[in-house]
Design a protein around this motif. Structure first.
Motif, PDB file in Angstrom:
ATOM      1  N   LEU A 139       3.389 -86.217  62.466  1.00  0.00           N
ATOM      2  CA  LEU A 139       2.496 -85.284  63.150  1.00  0.00           C
ATOM      3  C   LEU A 139       2.627 -83.883  62.582  1.00  0.00           C
ATOM      4  CD1 LEU A 139       0.474 -85.201  65.534  1.00  0.00           C
ATOM      5  CD2 LEU A 139       2.391 -84.538  66.994  1.00  0.00           C
ATOM      6  N   SER A 140       3.836 -83.522  62.163  1.00  0.00           N
ATOM      7  CA  SER A 140       4.066 -82.159  61.671  1.00  0.00           C
ATOM      8  C   SER A 140       3.386 -81.881  60.336  1.00  0.00           C
ATOM      9  CB  SER A 140       5.576 -81.903  61.530  1.00  0.00           C
ATOM     10  OG  SER A 140       6.128 -82.702  60.497  1.00  0.00           O
ATOM     11  N   ILE A 141       2.999 -82.918  59.584  1.00  0.00           N
ATOM     12  CA  ILE A 141       2.356 -82.679  58.289  1.00  0.00           C
ATOM     13  C   ILE A 141       0.838 -82.687  58.392  1.00  0.00           C
ATOM     14  CG2 ILE A 141       4.312 -83.708  57.066  1.00  0.00           C
ATOM     15  CD1 ILE A 141       2.573 -86.158  56.529  1.00  0.00           C
ATOM     16  N   LEU A 142       0.300 -82.864  59.593  1.00  0.00           N
ATOM     17  CA  LEU A 142      -1.143 -82.792  59.757  1.00  0.00           C
ATOM     18  C   LEU A 142      -1.637 -81.389  59.407  1.00  0.00           C
ATOM     19  CD1 LEU A 142      -1.932 -84.709  63.076  1.00  0.00           C
ATOM     20  CD2 LEU A 142      -2.493 -85.406  60.759  1.00  0.00           C
ATOM     21  N   ALA A 207       3.750 -85.308  77.389  1.00  0.00           N
ATOM     22  CA  ALA A 207       3.649 -83.848  77.315  1.00  0.00           C
ATOM     23  C   ALA A 207       4.339 -83.293  76.070  1.00  0.00           C
ATOM     24  CB  ALA A 207       4.235 -83.216  78.575  1.00  0.00           C
ATOM     25  N   ASP A 208       5.505 -83.826  75.720  1.00  0.00           N
ATOM     26  CA  ASP A 208       6.233 -83.300  74.571  1.00  0.00           C
ATOM     27  C   ASP A 208       5.432 -83.500  73.283  1.00  0.00           C
ATOM     28  OD1 ASP A 208       9.009 -82.385  73.403  1.00  0.00           O
ATOM     29  OD2 ASP A 208       8.418 -84.133  72.210  1.00  0.00           O
ATOM     30  N   THR A 209       4.873 -84.707  73.087  1.00  0.00           N
ATOM     31  CA  THR A 209       4.093 -84.969  71.874  1.00  0.00           C
ATOM     32  C   THR A 209       2.820 -84.129  71.842  1.00  0.00           C
ATOM     33  OG1 THR A 209       4.935 -87.244  71.919  1.00  0.00           O
ATOM     34  CG2 THR A 209       3.088 -86.790  70.455  1.00  0.00           C
ATOM     35  N   LEU A 210       2.185 -83.939  72.993  1.00  0.00           N
ATOM     36  CA  LEU A 210       0.982 -83.100  73.049  1.00  0.00           C
ATOM     37  C   LEU A 210       1.303 -81.656  72.684  1.00  0.00           C
ATOM     38  CD1 LEU A 210      -0.606 -84.564  76.285  1.00  0.00           C
ATOM     39  CD2 LEU A 210      -1.715 -84.494  74.046  1.00  0.00           C
ATOM     40  N   LEU A 211       2.443 -81.162  73.132  1.00  0.00           N
ATOM     41  CA  LEU A 211       2.827 -79.794  72.792  1.00  0.00           C
ATOM     42  C   LEU A 211       3.199 -79.678  71.318  1.00  0.00           C
ATOM     43  CD1 LEU A 211       4.829 -78.870  76.005  1.00  0.00           C
ATOM     44  CD2 LEU A 211       2.725 -77.781  75.199  1.00  0.00           C
ATOM     45  N   ARG A 212       3.736 -80.738  70.735  1.00  0.00           N
ATOM     46  CA  ARG A 212       4.003 -80.710  69.291  1.00  0.00           C
ATOM     47  C   ARG A 212       2.691 -80.705  68.503  1.00  0.00           C
ATOM     48  NH1 ARG A 212       9.294 -81.704  67.632  1.00  0.00           N
ATOM     49  NH2 ARG A 212      10.716 -82.124  69.369  1.00  0.00           N
ATOM     50  N   PHE A 213       1.688 -81.424  69.012  1.00  0.00           N
ATOM     51  CA  PHE A 213       0.360 -81.339  68.403  1.00  0.00           C
ATOM     52  C   PHE A 213      -0.178 -79.915  68.519  1.00  0.00           C
ATOM     53  CE2 PHE A 213      -4.275 -81.569  68.785  1.00  0.00           C
ATOM     54  CZ  PHE A 213      -4.611 -82.250  67.629  1.00  0.00           C
ATOM     55  N   ALA A 214       0.029 -79.287  69.677  1.00  0.00           N
ATOM     56  CA  ALA A 214      -0.385 -77.892  69.859  1.00  0.00           C
ATOM     57  C   ALA A 214       0.358 -76.967  68.894  1.00  0.00           C
ATOM     58  CB  ALA A 214      -0.126 -77.459  71.299  1.00  0.00           C
TER      59      ALA A 214
END
Length: 362
Positions: A139-142, A207-214
């Motif tokens: 997700l972090s490389i998007l 919530a944690d994954t959504l905030l990482r997307f944010a």
């Protein structure tokens, strides 16, 4: 052949999410090339993808990062001699880490890619910590592109409407002689995105994954992104998400949000968000929630109607939509859906890639 097609198509989708123009035609070219290659030859797959999916030098760094993340390992280097062909005897992959490793496992390209493809589709609420960490890394490389909008401000341009002020000033500097007509056009800026993330108890697994997307959204366009958490109160967490390191950003966000795993008052929080002018006008507003409203659903419906008139587009992300047979039966979802421009899932890496694609064409 079916597994090969799924693997290469998934890789092309990862590249598109990272900003590489790996469209349908380029993906088909890669599949045709892969049909003539030994897919266990890592170098051959790397160069086939690079020659068919990349459109210019700017795509190469992104391609290298995605290739390393998707297939594992470092970018292959071109050598003077052809690398030895590795015979792979393992045809299936297990998501469990147990079991002895055999010689040649690092070169098991189809198995590694199949594992990544499986992770892309899995619900993050049902992942092990190791699998969740891998998804967070992907997700972090998007690299999410953002839809552009025309600004009210102007910038100098070779073509466009006449810039009378600049033309007159230059004429005066030259003693009254007009050498050329100056022109201008509207600036183009990325459209703002406002993300509201539900951090109530029912959304705790996501919530944690959504905030990482944010966090990825803020990193890509820090000046055109706002993030709020919603639960029993509205909390702005944009500043905390501007940290370069995702772990540091999440620790700062955790300390800033006082209502983790509490109740949900979406209608009241949305009313506060609109009333205090938090930037919804002309923006893409993304609401990430399962719609479990503790307050009055009719209040949520009225505020969604207001928001739909202010925002450029409203996107609702519900992690439960990715479950088979899901129906929006909660009062909050039924009140909000008539005013939603797009209703998408938010339960897996593939769903986040779809959301990123929607943000680039909203």
């Amino acid at each position: 052949m079916r597994d090969l097609t799924a693997t290469m198509t998934g890789f092309a989708r990862t590249l598109r999410a990272a900003g590489v123009a790996a469209d349908h035609e380029r993906t088909q070219n890669l599949l045709r090339a892969a049909g003539h290659l030994d897919v266990t030859d890592r170098d051959a797959v790397y160069w086939a993808g690079r020659l068919t999916l990349c459109s210019g030098p700017d795509d190469l760094p992104r391609y290298d990062r995605c290739f390393a993340a998707y297939f594992g390992g470092e970018r292959p280097r071109a050598g003077r001699t052809a690398p030895p062909v590795v015979t792979v005897t393992r045809h299936t992959v297990s998501l469990d880490a147990a079991g002895p490793r055999e010689a040649g496992d690092d070169e098991a390209l189809p198995a590694t890619a199949s594992r990544t493809e499986v992770l892309r589709q899995r619900d993050v609420a049902r992942m092990t910590p190791a699998e969740l960490a891998e998804v967070q890394r992907l997700l972090s490389i998007l690299r999410m592109r953002r839809e552009s909008r025309r600004s009210r401000r102007f910038a100098p341009a070779h073509r466009g409407r006449l810039d009378a002020r600049r033309t007159i000033r230059e004429t005066l500097r030259r003693g009254g002689e007009t050498s050329r007509l100056r022109r201008r056009r509207h600036r183009v800026r990325p459209r703002r995105v406002v993300l509201l993330v539900d951090v109530s108890g029912s959304m705790a697994p996501y919530a944690d994954t959504l905030l990482r997307f944010a966090h990825v959204l803020v990193r890509c366009e820090p000046r055109a992104t706002e993030v709020f958490s919603v639960g029993t109160r509205l909390t702005r967490v944009t500043a905390e998400l501007r940290h370069r390191d995702a772990g540091t950003a999440m620790r700062e966000v955790s300390a800033a949000i006082p209502d983790w795993s509490g109740g949900t008052r979406l209608g009241e929080e949305l009313k506060e968000f609109i009333d205090r002018g938090s930037g919804a006008r002309g923006a893409i507003v993304v609401i990430a929630s399962d719609g479990w409203e503790r307050g009055d659903p009719s209040l949520l419906g009225r505020q969604m109607a207001r928001l739909s008139r202010l925002a450029h587009r409203v996107i609702w992300v519900n992690p439960h939509k990715g479950q088979e047979g899901y129906q929006p039966l909660t009062g909050g979802m039924r009140a909000a859906l008539p005013y939603v421009g797009a209703f998408v899932a938010g339960h897996s890496l593939a769903a986040f890639e779809e959301l990123a694609e929607r943000l680039s064409h909203a």
